[in-house]
Write an enzyme that holds these catalytic residues in place. Structure first.
Site, PDB file in Angstrom:
ATOM      1  N   ARG A  59      16.759  89.440  21.480  1.00 52.74           N
ATOM      2  CA  ARG A  59      17.307  89.339  22.778  1.00 52.74           C
ATOM      3  C   ARG A  59      17.788  90.789  22.543  1.00 52.74           C
ATOM      4  NH1 ARG A  59      22.688  87.878  23.395  1.00 52.74           N
ATOM      5  NH2 ARG A  59      21.609  86.365  22.150  1.00 52.74           N
TER       6      ARG A  59
ATOM      7  N   TYR B 259      14.161  97.559  49.627  1.00 54.22           N
ATOM      8  CA  TYR B 259      13.310  96.588  49.827  1.00 54.22           C
ATOM      9  C   TYR B 259      14.156  95.406  50.187  1.00 54.22           C
ATOM     10  CZ  TYR B 259      11.764  92.845  46.522  1.00 54.22           C
ATOM     11  OH  TYR B 259      10.752  92.033  46.413  1.00 54.22           O
TER      12      TYR B 259
ATOM     13  N   LYS C 294       4.884  98.011  38.702  1.00 52.23           N
ATOM     14  CA  LYS C 294       3.783  99.122  39.623  1.00 52.23           C
ATOM     15  C   LYS C 294       3.577 100.200  39.106  1.00 52.23           C
ATOM     16  CE  LYS C 294       6.193  95.907  42.979  1.00 52.23           C
ATOM     17  NZ  LYS C 294       7.085  95.891  42.318  1.00 52.23           N
TER      18      LYS C 294
ATOM     19  N   ASP D 224      16.660 103.660  42.841  1.00 57.15           N
ATOM     20  CA  ASP D 224      15.240 102.967  42.825  1.00 57.15           C
ATOM     21  C   ASP D 224      13.909 103.796  43.395  1.00 57.15           C
ATOM     22  OD1 ASP D 224      12.902 101.306  42.665  1.00 57.15           O
ATOM     23  OD2 ASP D 224      13.952  99.537  43.736  1.00 57.15           O
TER      24      ASP D 224
END
Length: 400
Positions: free
Chosen positions: A63, A116, A214, A189
């Protein structure tokens, strides 16, 4: 030569994969380190989590840091022109971390009104409703509207460019100057074009975010997100949130897949863009198509801005068909090489209907305000042969 002196294509292939001298091996490709925990050589009462140096092979728990993820974070930082990068379980996780590290209750955010849908819901339902952070959504195509919305308590300016799905742009450099004037953090973004075609940090942004799902991964087989920054203090705050505050990081296998995908990012992006340009030009001349939204077309109202701040126009475009919803459905059903699916940026072409898919959480009034009509379709143009894509679209348009 320092790696930062190398060209983008070279960094995409090798950067980050040969930085583990303590392991005693130099892999050509980073292996997947699936271990959840790592043995340490001895008890050290002076050691702390903050003092662990992954670049020297010091690991404790995945982690906190993992060799595969560490290699990916180095590469993403280099490709984005940043000093620091962090990889997360999703693009949404990267966005919420970047925003959370920049605001506190009572602060104010200025954001593009064409964000978005998931980001808009996050701003309203999480930050406004639960965390007492006010948000002003503005049409950031006009830089003056951004300046007019700024307040003394504005701590963050958040933009997407190009936007989803109408490919609207904002002037990164001009908005960076406005944010600096107010001492606000400026986040961009950059998912729609990626670092190959646009590098917001070099234009004045403080943090850049990508959904690695993406283009960075590029093969539709991994979910992930990443951010990069040059701000040391901001990076430390986001690192705390990633490792401790939220515990949200990219899994080792997804890090491996993204590292592998990045090796071909420059090649893929050039093909995506050339195919998208051909598709956009073909559709712009077709009588069944009412409008085409693509920054690479001279008809795009912000084509000059796109040419100034981007080195390529990306692989996504949207179209409005001259038909009703039934006609749109017939067109989509007739396509062979454009499956109906959300997401974008993979090597395969996709098509989606924003009104009933990605933007369905918005009210009809909100969709109308943004221009999300029933006849609007978003195309993620893949790397197939151009002629096959154009033939497929032509045949499907004949149906309507």
């Amino acid at each position: 030569m320092n790696d930062s002196d190398y060209q983008f294509e070279t960094l995409a292939v090798t950067h980050g994969e040969r930085q583990r001298p303590a392991e005693g091996v130099e892999d050509v490709a980073v292996p997947v380190h699936l271990a959840s925990t790592f043995a340490v050589p001895e008890i050290d009462p002076d050691a702390s989590l903050e003092s662990l140096d992954p670049d020297a092979g010091e690991y404790l728990y995945s982690r906190l840091s993992n060799p595969t993820r560490n290699a990916l974070e180095h590469r993403i930082a280099a490709l984005c022109g940043g000093d620091h990068a962090l990889a997360f379980a999703s693009g949404t996780a990267a966005i919420v971390t970047a925003i959370s590290a920049a605001v506190q209750p009572g602060d104010h955010i200025v954001a593009f009104d064409d964000l978005y849908g998931g980001t808009k819901s996050m701003l309203s339902d999480l930050f406004e409703d639960r965390l007492n952070v006010s948000v002003s959504l503005v049409d950031a195509r006009d830089t003056d509207t951004v300046a007019a919305a700024m307040r003394e308590e504005t701590s963050l300016v958040w933009m997407e460019t190009p936007t989803n799905p109408l490919l609207r742009l904002c002037d990164i450099e001009a908005i960076a100057a406005i944010a600096d004037e107010y001492g606000a953090t400026f986040g961009v973004d950059n998912t729609f074009v990626g670092p190959h075609f646009q590098r917001p940090l070099e234009l004045g942004a403080d943090v850049v975010v990508h959904s690695t799902t993406k283009y960075l991964n590029g093969h539709s087989d991994s979910i992930g997100g990443a951010l990069a920054t040059n701000d040391e203090a901001y990076a430390e705050e986001m690192t705390f949130l990633q490792r401790v505050g939220m515990g949200n990081m990219l899994a080792p296998f997804d890090a491996y897949l993204t590292l592998r995908g990045l090796k071909t990012l420059p090649l893929r992006m050039e093909k995506h863009a050339s195919n998208a340009q051909a598709v956009a030009e073909f559709l712009a001349d077709h009588p069944a198509v009412e409008a085409v939204h693509y920054p690479g077309l001279e008809s795009h109202p912000q084509h000059d801005l796109a040419s100034r701040q981007m080195s390529g126009y990306g692989g996504v475009l949207s179209i409005e068909l001259d038909t009703d919803l039934d006609g749109v459905a017939r067109f989509v059903a007739a396509l062979e090489h454009f499956p109906l699916a959300v997401s974008l940026g993979g090597v395969e072409s996709l098509i989606e209907h924003p009104a009933s898919m990605t933007h369905s959480p918005l009210s009809q009034e909100e969709r109308d305000m943004l221009g999300i009509t029933d006849s609007l379709l978003r195309l993620s143009v893949g790397v197939e042969h151009e002629a096959d894509l154009l033939s497929d679209l032509s045949d499907a348009l004949d149906v309507i």
